[in-house]
Design a protein around this motif. Structure first.
Motif, PDB file in Angstrom:
ATOM      1  N   LYS A 194      20.232 151.862 -22.609  1.00 52.39           N
ATOM      2  CA  LYS A 194      19.648 150.914 -23.894  1.00 52.39           C
ATOM      3  C   LYS A 194      20.866 150.251 -24.342  1.00 52.39           C
ATOM      4  CE  LYS A 194      15.133 151.262 -23.833  1.00 52.39           C
ATOM      5  NZ  LYS A 194      13.997 150.311 -24.005  1.00 52.39           N
ATOM      6  N   ARG A 195      22.511 150.741 -23.974  1.00 52.06           N
ATOM      7  CA  ARG A 195      22.865 150.055 -25.032  1.00 52.06           C
ATOM      8  C   ARG A 195      23.818 149.408 -23.493  1.00 52.06           C
ATOM      9  NH1 ARG A 195      24.356 154.596 -27.738  1.00 52.06           N
ATOM     10  NH2 ARG A 195      24.969 154.553 -29.732  1.00 52.06           N
ATOM     11  N   MET A 196      23.753 149.312 -22.512  1.00 56.43           N
ATOM     12  CA  MET A 196      23.999 148.621 -21.385  1.00 56.43           C
ATOM     13  C   MET A 196      22.330 147.920 -21.107  1.00 56.43           C
ATOM     14  SD  MET A 196      24.544 151.628 -18.412  1.00 56.43           S
ATOM     15  CE  MET A 196      23.907 150.285 -16.889  1.00 56.43           C
ATOM     16  N   GLN A 197      21.176 147.768 -21.393  1.00 54.80           N
ATOM     17  CA  GLN A 197      20.210 146.822 -21.169  1.00 54.80           C
ATOM     18  C   GLN A 197      20.331 145.199 -22.017  1.00 54.80           C
ATOM     19  OE1 GLN A 197      16.494 148.273 -22.227  1.00 54.80           O
ATOM     20  NE2 GLN A 197      15.066 146.677 -22.669  1.00 54.80           N
ATOM     21  N   ALA A 198      20.876 146.388 -23.331  1.00 53.52           N
ATOM     22  CA  ALA A 198      21.080 145.036 -24.829  1.00 53.52           C
ATOM     23  C   ALA A 198      22.144 144.478 -24.152  1.00 53.52           C
ATOM     24  CB  ALA A 198      21.143 146.242 -26.438  1.00 53.52           C
TER      25      ALA A 198
ATOM     26  N   GLY B 299      20.118 156.825 -24.447  1.00 56.16           N
ATOM     27  CA  GLY B 299      20.666 155.370 -25.321  1.00 56.16           C
ATOM     28  C   GLY B 299      22.198 154.625 -24.788  1.00 56.16           C
ATOM     29  N   ARG B 300      22.751 155.463 -23.416  1.00 62.06           N
ATOM     30  CA  ARG B 300      23.665 154.699 -22.910  1.00 62.06           C
ATOM     31  C   ARG B 300      22.912 153.610 -21.856  1.00 62.06           C
ATOM     32  NH1 ARG B 300      26.127 158.841 -21.993  1.00 62.06           N
ATOM     33  NH2 ARG B 300      25.419 159.486 -19.967  1.00 62.06           N
TER      34      ARG B 300
ATOM     35  N   ARG C 284      21.470 167.367 -25.631  1.00 63.49           N
ATOM     36  CA  ARG C 284      22.118 167.446 -25.202  1.00 63.49           C
ATOM     37  C   ARG C 284      22.979 166.391 -24.203  1.00 63.49           C
ATOM     38  NH1 ARG C 284      23.529 172.732 -23.782  1.00 63.49           N
ATOM     39  NH2 ARG C 284      24.315 172.869 -25.927  1.00 63.49           N
ATOM     40  N   TYR C 285      21.943 166.413 -22.853  1.00 61.62           N
ATOM     41  CA  TYR C 285      21.832 165.411 -21.816  1.00 61.62           C
ATOM     42  C   TYR C 285      20.879 164.256 -21.584  1.00 61.62           C
ATOM     43  CZ  TYR C 285      23.904 169.564 -20.151  1.00 61.62           C
ATOM     44  OH  TYR C 285      24.921 170.731 -20.288  1.00 61.62           O
ATOM     45  N   ILE C 286      19.482 163.836 -22.301  1.00 63.05           N
ATOM     46  CA  ILE C 286      18.924 163.046 -22.327  1.00 63.05           C
ATOM     47  C   ILE C 286      18.424 162.700 -23.068  1.00 63.05           C
ATOM     48  CG2 ILE C 286      16.252 162.741 -21.898  1.00 63.05           C
ATOM     49  CD1 ILE C 286      17.303 164.341 -19.323  1.00 63.05           C
ATOM     50  N   VAL C 287      19.154 162.367 -24.570  1.00 63.34           N
ATOM     51  CA  VAL C 287      18.913 161.667 -25.678  1.00 63.34           C
ATOM     52  C   VAL C 287      20.756 160.425 -25.443  1.00 63.34           C
ATOM     53  CG1 VAL C 287      19.413 161.506 -27.924  1.00 63.34           C
ATOM     54  CG2 VAL C 287      17.764 162.969 -26.629  1.00 63.34           C
TER      55      VAL C 287
ATOM     56  N   PHE D 230      23.038 146.430 -30.430  1.00 68.46           N
ATOM     57  CA  PHE D 230      21.981 147.027 -30.340  1.00 68.46           C
ATOM     58  C   PHE D 230      22.271 147.894 -31.878  1.00 68.46           C
ATOM     59  CE2 PHE D 230      21.759 151.711 -29.698  1.00 68.46           C
ATOM     60  CZ  PHE D 230      21.183 152.003 -29.154  1.00 68.46           C
ATOM     61  N   PRO D 231      20.966 148.847 -32.184  1.00 70.33           N
ATOM     62  CA  PRO D 231      19.763 149.260 -31.345  1.00 70.33           C
ATOM     63  C   PRO D 231      18.977 147.448 -31.566  1.00 70.33           C
ATOM     64  CG  PRO D 231      19.773 149.682 -33.269  1.00 70.33           C
ATOM     65  CD  PRO D 231      21.309 149.261 -33.206  1.00 70.33           C
ATOM     66  N   MET D 232      18.193 147.823 -29.995  1.00 67.92           N
ATOM     67  CA  MET D 232      17.458 146.185 -30.140  1.00 67.92           C
ATOM     68  C   MET D 232      15.630 146.633 -30.718  1.00 67.92           C
ATOM     69  SD  MET D 232      17.575 145.152 -26.382  1.00 67.92           S
ATOM     70  CE  MET D 232      17.390 146.377 -25.890  1.00 67.92           C
ATOM     71  N   ASN D 233      15.316 145.453 -31.530  1.00 65.07           N
ATOM     72  CA  ASN D 233      13.972 146.124 -31.469  1.00 65.07           C
ATOM     73  C   ASN D 233      12.610 146.305 -30.397  1.00 65.07           C
ATOM     74  OD1 ASN D 233      13.453 143.223 -31.063  1.00 65.07           O
ATOM     75  ND2 ASN D 233      12.842 142.549 -32.875  1.00 65.07           N
TER      76      ASN D 233
END
Length: 84
Positions: free
Chosen positions: A30-34, A27-28, A20-23, A41-44
């Protein structure tokens, strides 16, 4: 680890909270990073280990040298002996 202070219901609650909270948070991030790096997104895997488009930060040689000295010489607080 010989822990017995929680039961099956506690583990299920913990797992539900991770989903509910960590996943979503991960994801947010990783999206900001991409987006920051200009990738989709998703990046390899090879791209997801980078933090910035021009590469990850590298430690300065002075810091590495100081760390080598720090870990090589035992502290006077330990009586000159390296405690492991």
């Amino acid at each position: 680890m010989v822990r017995n202070c929680y039961g099956k219901e506690d583990i299920e609650t913990f797992r539900e909270n991770v989903v509910r909270y960590i996943v979503p948070l991960a994801g947010r991030l990783k999206r900001m990073q991409a987006k920051r790096m200009g990738y989709g997104f998703p990046m390899n895997h090879s791209k997801s280990t980078l933090e910035f488009k021009d590469g990850n930060a590298r430690p300065v040689e002075d810091v590495i040298g100081a760390a080598k000295i720090f870990y090589k010489n035992p502290s006077l607080h330990t009586g000159g002996k390296l405690l492991l």
